[in-house]
Design a protein around this motif. Structure first.
Motif, PDB file in Angstrom:
ATOM      1  N   GLU A   1       6.497 -12.513   0.201  1.00  0.00           N
ATOM      2  CA  GLU A   1       7.262 -12.295   1.254  1.00  0.00           C
ATOM      3  C   GLU A   1       8.007 -10.876   0.967  1.00  0.00           C
TER       4      GLU A   1
ATOM      5  N   ARG B   1       6.847  -8.312  -0.410  1.00  0.00           N
ATOM      6  CA  ARG B   1       5.791  -7.329  -0.134  1.00  0.00           C
ATOM      7  C   ARG B   1       5.742  -7.113   1.323  1.00  0.00           C
ATOM      8  N   ILE B   2       5.761  -8.399   2.114  1.00  0.00           N
ATOM      9  CA  ILE B   2       5.481  -8.157   3.511  1.00  0.00           C
ATOM     10  C   ILE B   2       6.519  -7.442   4.113  1.00  0.00           C
ATOM     11  N   LEU B   3       7.843  -7.762   3.654  1.00  0.00           N
ATOM     12  CA  LEU B   3       8.833  -7.073   4.162  1.00  0.00           C
ATOM     13  C   LEU B   3       9.074  -5.554   3.733  1.00  0.00           C
TER      14      LEU B   3
ATOM     15  N   SER C   1       6.197  -3.786   3.415  1.00  0.00           N
ATOM     16  CA  SER C   1       5.325  -3.124   4.097  1.00  0.00           C
ATOM     17  C   SER C   1       5.351  -2.792   5.553  1.00  0.00           C
ATOM     18  N   LEU C   2       6.623  -3.156   5.980  1.00  0.00           N
ATOM     19  CA  LEU C   2       6.798  -2.950   7.402  1.00  0.00           C
ATOM     20  C   LEU C   2       7.157  -1.535   7.577  1.00  0.00           C
ATOM     21  N   PRO C   3       6.608  -0.945   8.796  1.00  0.00           N
ATOM     22  CA  PRO C   3       6.896   0.582   8.775  1.00  0.00           C
ATOM     23  C   PRO C   3       8.380   0.853   9.085  1.00  0.00           C
TER      24      PRO C   3
ATOM     25  N   ASP D   1      -6.239  -2.377   3.107  1.00  0.00           N
ATOM     26  CA  ASP D   1      -5.008  -2.390   3.867  1.00  0.00           C
ATOM     27  C   ASP D   1      -3.941  -1.993   3.167  1.00  0.00           C
TER      28      ASP D   1
ATOM     29  N   ALA E   1      -0.981  -1.742   3.493  1.00  0.00           N
ATOM     30  CA  ALA E   1       0.193  -2.625   3.322  1.00  0.00           C
ATOM     31  C   ALA E   1       0.247  -3.235   1.949  1.00  0.00           C
ATOM     32  N   VAL E   2      -0.678  -3.715   1.508  1.00  0.00           N
ATOM     33  CA  VAL E   2      -1.021  -4.444   0.256  1.00  0.00           C
ATOM     34  C   VAL E   2      -0.740  -3.699  -1.063  1.00  0.00           C
TER      35      VAL E   2
END
Ligand code: ZN
Lengths: 190, 204
Positions: free
Chosen positions: B63, B65-67, B69-71, B183, B185-186
């Motif tokens: 969670e 990491r997701i947040l 990764s947001l631009p 990706d 992001a990760v």
């Protein structure tokens, strides 16, 4: 407020730039998406990648979310498409570069401390579960999406048809074929 | 009832779509037909086993990491990529030169910063956000593309890594090393790359 109405409200707030609303959506859907991706792809690291990518796409495309649609349908569609994409690419890339499958997990992925699961805890997975997952892994991609949505997310045939954007009759045919496929796979092993 | 009909109805039954009357007929058939009964049992067991696969919750930290990764709004490019962006006409001409001279190139394209790193970049063609290794051309080492896609018709003698983009390999393509799509992001791998891309691309 129903779950659907709450989703739609959060999506609307997130679209306006409310980061807490988006964080709320992440917290509500991350487990479901991870489960979906893991069962489709059969690999934890890739499942994580898919979930992360899915949320990123949701974030970037919030203004394209159609509120007449359930938010869950939309987010499942994005995640399922990403999984199917990956399954296809994996097949293409590996057939061109057969070595790379052996090196999956190298280049730092193996060193990621992202996941507290160790090989030992993997062993706790029952043999049966492993066989079932392996059978799922061998399902052709076009059946896999349908089966995972059906079994793991417990969606109705109508909901699956909304997620995948295909007629219910097609979904039904795929469920039947997928079921037969699994039956034959498992019959020999269990 | 023919077995063929029974087999189709089993599926309907498992979908929850068989009417009560038809279900009774199916049960009747199965009580007289061992093959169909066995087949139904196997299907029902398959169904139960698949549903019984345990729920896999997302790993801890995902969670966050997701947040992360947001631009972010207003992420600033490094100075010279900003210059390229401010001088599109010059940079288009200069780009060719840069590609000739440098083993590393980065530019802006519709708010996405395309970066390419590798030897022999004079052998690659850049079209929009696509990096092409034409047929008959070769890159003598690792080729890395960030924020763009790679299309290989020729040869790459090292690894081909594409970050936040995708790879298309023609039948004539030959990649000596590994093909990897990342990706950003990760990725841990991303941070590793970032260290040798250095501040040139991503600024202070
Ligand atoms: Zn029969």
């Amino acid at each position: 407020m129903t779950l659907e109405a709450m989703d739609a409200r959060l999506a609307r707030l997130a679209r306006k730039g409310d980061q807490r609303a988006f964080a709320e959506l992440v917290s509500m859907y991350k487990d479901k998406l991870y489960h979906l991706a893991y069962r489709m792809i059969g690999n934890r690291q890739e499942a994580e990648d898919v979930v992360q990518d899915a949320f990123l796409r949701v974030f970037k495309n919030l203004d394209r979310y159609d509120e007449n649609q359930k938010f869950s349908t939309w987010i499942y569609r994005i995640a399922t498409n990403l999984c199917i994409d990956r399954l296809r690419k994996r097949r293409n890339v590996y057939s061109l570069d057969s070595e790379s499958s052996e090196h999956e997990g190298l280049d730092g992925y193996a060193m990621l401390p992202s996941d507290e699961r160790t090989p030992e805890s993997e062993l706790l997975l029952s043999e049966t579960q492993k066989i079932v997952q392996e059978a799922m892994d061998t399902l052709p991609a076009k059946y896999k999406g349908v089966m995972v949505l059906r079994y793991m997310q417990d969606l109705s045939l109508q909901e699956i048809s909304d997620v995948l954007g295909m007629p219910v009759t097609t979904v039904k045919t795929r469920v039947h074929r997928g079921r037969e496929f699994l039956r034959k796979k498992l019959e020999r092993k269990l | 009832m023919e077995c063929k009909v029974a087999v189709a109805w089993m599926q309907e039954y498992l979908d929850g779509d068989l009417s009560g009357g038809d279900a009774a007929l199916l049960r009747q058939h199965m009580s007289e037909c061992q093959a169909c009964q066995a087949r139904y049992d196997a299907l029902a067991r398959t169904e139960a086993l698949a549903r019984a696969l345990p729920f896999e919750p997302a790993p801890a930290g995902l969670e966050a990491r997701i947040l992360a990764s947001l631009p972010k709004a207003g992420r600033r490019p490094a100075a010279w990529t900003g210059w390229v962006r401010r001088h599109p006409a010059i940079s288009a001409a200069a780009l060719f030169l840069v590609v000739m001279l440098s083993s590393f190139v980065t530019m802006w394209n519709q708010d996405r910063q395309l970066s390419v790193a590798g030897p022999d970049l004079d052998n690659v063609v850049i079209q929009g956000d696509k990096v092409i290794v034409p047929a008959g051309k070769e890159v003598s080492g690792d080729l890395t593309v960030v924020n763009g896609s790679a299309e290989v018709l020729g040869e790459v003698k090292g690894d081909l890594t594409v970050i936040d983009g995708n790879v298309t390999l023609a039948s004539t393509a030959h990649i000596a090393g590994h093909v990897q799509e990342i990706d950003r992001a990760v990725d841990w791998a991303w941070y590793k790359l970032r260290s040798w891309f250095g501040t040139l691309a991503y600024g202070p």
